[in-house]
Each structure stands twice: as C-alpha cells, then as structure tokens.
Design an enzyme around this catalytic site. Structure first.
Site, mmCIF file in Angstrom:
data_model
loop_
_atom_site.group_PDB
_atom_site.id
_atom_site.type_symbol
_atom_site.label_atom_id
_atom_site.label_comp_id
_atom_site.label_asym_id
_atom_site.label_seq_id
_atom_site.Cartn_x
_atom_site.Cartn_y
_atom_site.Cartn_z
ATOM 1 N N SER A 48 39.083 56.652 37.066
ATOM 2 C CA SER A 48 39.524 55.273 36.827
ATOM 3 C C SER A 48 40.964 55.083 37.290
ATOM 4 C CB SER A 48 39.418 54.935 35.336
ATOM 5 O OG SER A 48 40.232 55.814 34.566
ATOM 6 N N THR A 92 38.321 7.833 43.079
ATOM 7 C CA THR A 92 37.102 8.387 42.499
ATOM 8 C C THR A 92 36.117 8.537 43.650
ATOM 9 O OG1 THR A 92 36.148 6.212 41.983
ATOM 10 C CG2 THR A 92 37.477 7.262 40.255
ATOM 11 N N HIS A 93 35.367 9.617 43.635
ATOM 12 C CA HIS A 93 34.438 9.916 44.729
ATOM 13 C C HIS A 93 35.152 9.996 46.081
ATOM 14 C CE1 HIS A 93 31.241 8.949 41.823
ATOM 15 N NE2 HIS A 93 31.946 7.864 41.543
ATOM 16 N N SER A 147 48.978 28.408 63.743
ATOM 17 C CA SER A 147 47.820 28.932 64.461
ATOM 18 C C SER A 147 48.262 29.967 65.495
ATOM 19 C CB SER A 147 47.089 27.781 65.159
ATOM 20 O OG SER A 147 46.157 28.270 66.103
ATOM 21 N N ASN A 155 49.524 24.864 58.809
ATOM 22 C CA ASN A 155 48.363 24.950 57.920
ATOM 23 C C ASN A 155 48.783 25.273 56.490
ATOM 24 O OD1 ASN A 155 46.711 24.659 60.239
ATOM 25 N ND2 ASN A 155 46.840 26.853 60.624
ATOM 26 N N TYR A 204 30.478 52.786 22.306
ATOM 27 C CA TYR A 204 31.115 52.952 23.611
ATOM 28 C C TYR A 204 30.097 53.386 24.662
ATOM 29 C CZ TYR A 204 34.338 54.139 27.313
ATOM 30 O OH TYR A 204 34.972 54.170 28.523
ATOM 31 N N GLN A 218 34.203 51.092 31.759
ATOM 32 C CA GLN A 218 35.309 51.435 32.649
ATOM 33 C C GLN A 218 35.387 50.483 33.833
ATOM 34 O OE1 GLN A 218 36.018 55.665 33.720
ATOM 35 N NE2 GLN A 218 35.768 54.985 35.842
#
Length: 492
Positions: free
Chosen positions: A25, A157-158, A279, A287, A319, A324
C-alpha cells in the site's frame, strides 16, 4: 534493514516480486506516514503511563520515533518488501533498538486500528485545509459581489435568455452553495475527529489501555466507541468523498459558465493568461484549460465516490483487505478537490469581467417580458395567465410595443389595453433592464439592496466559519505539541 517483522512466525518470507508489489500500500501510505509516527508516539506514551511497557524499552523506542518525527521518514520504510508503512516503521525501530525493546511497541493494538487512526489524523488535516480553501473562495465571491451590485447581465434558463439579473446576484448564488459545502465538510470533520485507536483487530485488547488518554494526546475530540466499528467502518471516508464530489459538482458548473462566457461569441469574461493555454498549431488560441481540467476532475471525483461505495458495500464485518484499495480513491478525491478550490479562487481573482457587454446583452431575447406581464397584472388588473398569454403572443409576432400588445390582447381576450390606460411609455418602462432588476427586491432577489443585505448576512456567516476552522486547528495543534513535549520528557 530487516524483513517484514510480521511474517517471521506464521508465514515464510519468500514471495514472487509481483506479489509484494500487488499487496503493498506504499502509494497510499505516503499520505499517512507522518500520522503513523504521531500514532506511535501517542500509543507509546499511553503504554508507559499504564505500566504496560518498561521504562528502558519506552525510552529506546521513543528516541527513534522522535528522530523520525523531527528528521522525516526514510524511503526504506516504504519499500514494497513491507506490506505497508506500519510494518516498515516497526522494522526500522527494531533494527535500531533490538527485538526485545522495539518488538514491544505493538502491544495493545493491531494494524487495523492503527491504520484507521492514521487515516483519520491525516484526513482531518486535509478537511481543515479544504474548509480554509472554501472560505477563501467564498470571501472572493463576496468581494466580487460587492463590486458588481449594479452590473446588469442576462440570466439564463435552458441556456436561453431568461430574465436580467446582476453579476453580484450570480456570484452570491455560488457563495451560498459553497456555504453548504462548508457545512457538509464541517459535519464530516466532526465524525472523522473520533479516535479508533485501542480497538485492536476488532475485539479490543486485554491490556489495561486508556483509550481516552491516547485520543486526547492525538488531538481527537473523543473516542469512537464500538471496537468493531472502529476498524470496519469506512462511511467516514465515503462521506468525505461524497462531500468532495458535491463540491466539485458546484465548481464544475461554474467552470462550464466561465468556459462559455470566455468564448468569443459571449465575451463576458477574459480569463488571466496564467489559467489558460494556447494551441500547438493555432497561434491565436487562448483556451480556458484550467476550467476544462477542473470540469473533468469533477467527473473523476464522482468516479472515486462510485468506486468506493461499490468497494465497501459487500464486505462483511469486520476488517477485510479489500479496504486497502479505498485509500487511493479517498486521497485522489481530497487532493483534486483541495487543489481545485485553490485554483478557482485564483482564477476568479484574476479574471476581468466585461460588464459593459453583459449589460448590453441583459435585455436581449425579450428577457424583460416577465416584468412586462407583471406590470400588466399590477397596474392594469389583468390575471397573470392572461397577461402571460398576451406578452407571449406579442413575442411570437416579433415585437413588444403597445400596438403589438394591443393587437394580441384584442385577438386573444377582446380586452383593449389602451382603454385601460396602458401606453408606449408604460411598456418601455417595464422593459427597462434596470427597472426589471430593481423591482425584484424580495429576500434573495437581484435588486442591489436585496443583494447588499445578503452580502452582509453571508459575510457574517463566513467570519463565523473561519473562526470555527481556526479553533479546530488550534485545538489539534495544542494537543500534538503537548504530546511531543511529553515524549521529549520521557527520554530526558
């Protein structure tokens, strides 16, 4: 350095390399290594106080632990030959103190309650940082709102022009939502801030431990009582990831709007270069990459939530090693959320909003038509549905002037608006963006005075939240400093 100290008895040491890596882990342990040292120090102080460990062994072990606390954890501790950082640290201690001394640290506990405690210590710190970040973002939104009380803009809205509002009203919408995010994380913190140490594998221990003492040393507000729930419960993780997913969803919606607003066909905002990219082929491009990445990470955090629920839902008490795999879902969600809040704060702080363009667009798309219908109701006695129909028919005819409204009214109802006293000035007044916004002065509305009151109320709540977060940090820091002081006294 010695091998994993847990495998010398029941199990052999030989394993294929892929098994060591598969079970390790180490990636998740990087988030809890420092917390493990704190847990070891607190546990050792309790063992000595209760007379469970002798003075010589406790001094030798504490000397190594304080060295690790002050100088950092060596990389060898995270080697995959140890199943986790807990085994690595124990091996490190035994290597330097001998098995007779170092092998006594683990009395009265299991890795199960140890890891649960380490995660809670690390997680409560992360939650407090997220809470601080949310407060900083809310503070920025309140500042922007105060500067834009009369910055008119179209509401949607929308994704269609709907009614005019103000930029301040828009910002306070997100401040209020983030206030709820703060409350969710604050509530989660209270459940995370309970100590499971002393539950051992799941059935507690026969040693005369003092769980309340250890919890106090580690800065917990209390003890998580049932020992099986201490090691098996993972709802505190799922709750944290859920809070992250909800917060990221809020941020993602803001990102979506900023992306649209920054486009050339909207032109509502100019994002700072630091938060944008260009770009590789089109030199003119700017961007909104930070907003796009954040929008993407919102989906990833939602995925961490889905994966975590699926992982835990079929596990019997108590457990199971499957747990893990939960840790990386937790830490990824927390890290992405914490960094996103910070980036959004900077993005807004450096953005330049084109309030002139916003005001220019505020009245487009017949966005003040609702106010016109309301004026027909308030001033000329028409039923709302009748006024709604007349205005709607006029929009269909392509104009909102007194002649078109009169034509629509006569056609639909036989009522003459002119006979009722309505004229072109009344229509124009009703269609004015400023008039429409200022009329909406009810609590929470976009009228400048209503938003100003909201700012005052929300700013007061924000200050309380900042103070609460500060007090939690101070309480935990004070406890941990006192614990280190006792540890130093032990070896002196």
């Amino acid at each position: 350095m010695s091998k994993d100290p847990m495998r010398g008895g029941r199990l052999g040491d030989e394993r294929p390399p892929e098994v060591w890596n598969y079970l390790s882990s180490k990636d998740a342990d990087a988030f809890i290594g420092e917390s493990d040292i704190l847990v070891d120090i607190g546990h050792l102080l309790m063992l000595r106080r209760q007379g469970i460990i002798d003075a010589g062994s406790s001094r030798a072990i504490m000397d190594v632990l304080l060295h690790l606390y002050k100088d950092g954890i060596p990389k060898i501790v995270y080697d995959p030959k140890f199943e986790d950082v807990h085994a690595g640290i124990e091996a490190y201690i035994i290597e330097r103190t001998g098995a007779d001394k170092g092998g006594r640290l683990h009395m009265g506990r299991s890795r199960n309650d140890e890891v649960a405690t380490c995660v809670r210590i690390s997680l409560r710190k992360e939650i407090l940082e997220i809470l601080t970040g949310i407060s900083g973002l809310r503070e920025e939104l309140i500042r922007l709102s105060g500067e834009n009380l009369e910055s008119f803009m179209p509401g949607f809205t929308h994704l269609q022009y709907a009614q005019p509002t103000t930029l301040a009203h828009y910002f306070m919408n997100y401040e209020q939502a983030l206030g709820r995010d703060f409350e969710r994380f604050g509530d989660t913190f209270l459940r995370v801030d309970l100590c499971p140490l002393g539950a051992a594998a799941f059935a507690s221990t026969g040693y005369p431990i003092d769980r309340e003492y250890t919890a106090g040393l580690l800065g917990f507000s209390g003890v998580l009582e049932n020992s099986m729930d201490c090691v098996a419960g993972r709802d505190f993780c799922i709750e944290t990831i859920s809070a992250c997913a909800i917060l990221m969803t809020t941020l993602s919606r803001m990102c979506e709007e900023l992306i649209i607003w920054s486009s050339s066909f909207a032109g509502f905002v100019n994002l700072d270069d630091a938060y944008c990219s260009t770009s590789s082929i089109m030199p003119q491009k700017k961007n909104p990459d930070c907003a796009e990445i954040m929008r993407g990470k919102a989906g990833s955090v939602a995925g961490e939530l889905s994966a975590s629920v699926a992982l835990i839902k079929g596990l019997p008490m108590s457990y199971n090693r499957d747990m893990q795999d939960l840790w990386m879902h937790l830490w990824r969600a927390v890290f992405d959320t914490k960094s996103s809040v910070k980036i959004m704060t900077g993005l807004l702080k450096t953005a330049r909003f084109n309030t002139e363009k916003m005001e220019e667009d505020a009245g487009k798309g017949f966005s003040t038509a609702t106010e016109l219908a309301d004026v027909m109701v308030r001033n000329y006695g028409l039923p709302f549905r009748t006024a709604h129909g007349i205005v709607g028919r006029s929009v269909r005819l392509g104009k909102l002037d007194i002649d078109t409204l009169e034509e629509a009214s006569l056609e639909m109802t036989g009522i003459s608006l002119k006979d009722k006293g309505m004229d072109e000035k009344a229509v124009n007044d009703a269609l004015d963006v400023g008039f429409s916004v200022n009329e909406r002065s009810a609590t929470g509305g976009p009228a400048p005075e209503a938003v100003r009151k909201s700012i005052e109320k929300r700013d007061y709540a924000l200050k309380e939240d900042i103070e609460w977060t500060k007090l939690q940090k101070q309480r935990i820091d004070k406890s941990l400093k006192e614990m280190i002081k006792q540890a130093e006294e032990l070896i002196s």
